[in-house]
Enzyme design. Sequence first.
Site, PDB file in Angstrom:
ATOM      1  NE  ARG A  64      -2.859  -1.545   3.444  1.00  0.00           N
ATOM      2  CZ  ARG A  64      -3.534  -2.619   3.820  1.00  0.00           C
ATOM      3  NH1 ARG A  64      -4.454  -3.140   3.037  1.00  0.00           N
ATOM      4  NH2 ARG A  64      -3.314  -3.176   4.971  1.00  0.00           N
ATOM      5  CG  PHE A  86     -10.817  -8.124  -5.905  1.00  0.00           C
ATOM      6  CD1 PHE A  86     -11.807  -9.088  -5.940  1.00  0.00           C
ATOM      7  CD2 PHE A  86     -10.071  -7.895  -7.051  1.00  0.00           C
ATOM      8  CE1 PHE A  86     -12.048  -9.820  -7.106  1.00  0.00           C
ATOM      9  CE2 PHE A  86     -10.304  -8.617  -8.217  1.00  0.00           C
ATOM     10  CZ  PHE A  86     -11.293  -9.592  -8.244  1.00  0.00           C
ATOM     11  CB  ALA A 130     -13.869  -8.056  -9.819  1.00  0.00           C
ATOM     12  CG  ASP A 189      -5.259  -7.798  -2.683  1.00  0.00           C
ATOM     13  OD1 ASP A 189      -4.750  -8.929  -2.851  1.00  0.00           O
ATOM     14  OD2 ASP A 189      -5.364  -7.274  -1.556  1.00  0.00           O
ATOM     15  CB  CYS A 247      -3.433 -13.913  -1.066  1.00  0.00           C
ATOM     16  SG  CYS A 247      -5.204 -14.047  -1.267  1.00  0.00           S
TER      17      CYS A 247
HETATM   18  N1  SAH Z   1      -7.331  -5.526  -1.067  1.00  0.00           N
HETATM   19  C1  SAH Z   1      -7.913  -5.764   0.220  1.00  0.00           C
HETATM   20  C2  SAH Z   1      -8.121  -7.240   0.511  1.00  0.00           C
HETATM   21  C3  SAH Z   1      -8.965  -7.963  -0.511  1.00  0.00           C
HETATM   22  S1  SAH Z   1      -9.755  -9.372   0.138  1.00  0.00           S
HETATM   23  C4  SAH Z   1      -7.077  -5.100   1.294  1.00  0.00           C
HETATM   24  O1  SAH Z   1      -6.006  -4.539   1.019  1.00  0.00           O
HETATM   25  O2  SAH Z   1      -7.498  -5.132   2.448  1.00  0.00           O
HETATM   26  C5  SAH Z   1     -10.726  -9.860  -1.197  1.00  0.00           C
HETATM   27  C6  SAH Z   1     -12.032  -9.088  -1.388  1.00  0.00           C
HETATM   28  O3  SAH Z   1     -12.575  -9.486  -2.639  1.00  0.00           O
HETATM   29  C7  SAH Z   1     -13.119  -9.350  -0.361  1.00  0.00           C
HETATM   30  O4  SAH Z   1     -13.488  -8.144   0.251  1.00  0.00           O
HETATM   31  C8  SAH Z   1     -14.302  -9.925  -1.162  1.00  0.00           C
HETATM   32  O5  SAH Z   1     -15.571  -9.438  -0.750  1.00  0.00           O
HETATM   33  C9  SAH Z   1     -13.996  -9.431  -2.553  1.00  0.00           C
HETATM   34  N2  SAH Z   1     -14.531 -10.233  -3.666  1.00  0.00           N
HETATM   35  C10 SAH Z   1     -14.608 -11.586  -3.767  1.00  0.00           C
HETATM   36  N3  SAH Z   1     -15.088 -11.944  -4.986  1.00  0.00           N
HETATM   37  C11 SAH Z   1     -15.320 -10.795  -5.673  1.00  0.00           C
HETATM   38  C12 SAH Z   1     -15.799 -10.508  -6.983  1.00  0.00           C
HETATM   39  N4  SAH Z   1     -16.136 -11.478  -7.828  1.00  0.00           N
HETATM   40  N5  SAH Z   1     -15.898  -9.214  -7.355  1.00  0.00           N
HETATM   41  C13 SAH Z   1     -15.557  -8.214  -6.496  1.00  0.00           C
HETATM   42  N6  SAH Z   1     -15.099  -8.445  -5.252  1.00  0.00           N
HETATM   43  C14 SAH Z   1     -14.980  -9.710  -4.833  1.00  0.00           C
END
Ligand code: SAH
Length: 396
Positions: A214, A230, A282, A300, A340
């Site tokens: 970040r 995400f 997404a 992410d 991850c």
């Molecule tokens: N980048 C974040 C962590 C991401 S965790 C940070 O720095 O804290 C992954 C996230 O992806 C979760 O919040 C989940 O709700 C979201 N997610 C899962 N599938 C998704 C999709 N198909 N489209 C959008 N978001 C999604």
Amino acid sequence: MAQKYPQISLKRGKEESLDRFHPWVFSGAIHHMPEGIEEGDLVTITAHDGRIIGSGHFQIGSIAVRMLDFGDTVIDKDFYYTRLSQALALRRCLGLDRPDNNAYRLVHGEGDFLPGLVIDIYGSTAVVQAHSPGMHYARQIIAECLVSLPDANIKNVYYKSETTLPYKARLDPVNDYIIGSYETDIAVENGLKFHVDWLKGQKTGFFVDQRDNRSLLQHYSNNRRVLNMFCYTGGFSVYAMRGGAVKVDSVDSSAKAVALTRGNIDLNFPGDTRHSAYAEDAFKFLETMEPDSYDLIVLDPPAFAKHRSALRNALRGYQRLNAMAFKKIAKGGILFTFSCSQAVSKEQFRLAVFSAAASTGRKVRILHQLTQPADHPVNIYHPEGEYLKGLILYVE
Ligand code: SAH
């Protein structure tokens, strides 16, 4: 001191990886196990010739024992206190426990020689996650050690293992405070404030593992239009705002995550109109957005492969997602892309991203290769502990 735990002996030759301090005993390596050993029990491991190798927690499954010690140390409160003190000393050496940064990982399982245990610190609250029955049974001692660590200022210990313990072990863990109670949900990371919802949020409530990445994003955000895909709690978005982005859009399929992101933007940049957040899928968002809308995109996603069996589909998922971003990102754009999934190697991820780039015909260069931060150390004898992979790409 002689070992007091029931002894499990290994098949001939199966001690080799343990002699190199790899901390797992696979069930197929066991030669003899006495009757009556229960999940979560402490056991001593011996080689075929009777030589004592060390001790650990037993559980049913392909990883039968997670080693806590390669010697004859008794696994008692002093043992946990020592390991936790060592973990804290490392985080102090990393400079993570400061007035402008009180969110960090104190214990990262095997990386801190405590397999099955994860502890994240948010100010005066420690969130403890057990991944093994043995650590579940040790939770009270661990909590008592945490609040007695000198100068650590840990007052509250929240136990959160309802979703991390093996379901079949029937431990029925309850998420609750073991010591103390709610004080504040605001943690500070590099001077930025975040609400951390350890009660209902994912994992321990916040992804501390993206802290360094970040910061890098902040560096690249000046004058850019940023898409944080995400976004979860909006970590990358808040740093992009501080970095001088002209526009920041955050997207997550979960409405709860979008609300958390909005809350964190308000906490740091109240009334700032550069930010918008959308609860959308997404793939749908990327598919329908106008090309050239963003100069910096963060991808992410959650772990696409939770197990090896899902690997092929996961790689296809990474490829598809990245190809969509390559197609739409503005010329001279920067893509932060992550995986991850522990089951996906650095090479496999890079290949998926490479295929995505090639399929779009964009000229792409790697600027940085990213990984997990130093408070998620990788035990050199346990390379499986390396899970976070990322690339920062320059897209022409
Ligand atoms: N980048 C974040 C962590 C991401 S965790 C940070 O720095 O804290 C992954 C996230 O992806 C979760 O919040 C989940 O709700 C979201 N997610 C899962 N599938 C998704 C999709 N198909 N489209 C959008 N978001 C999604």
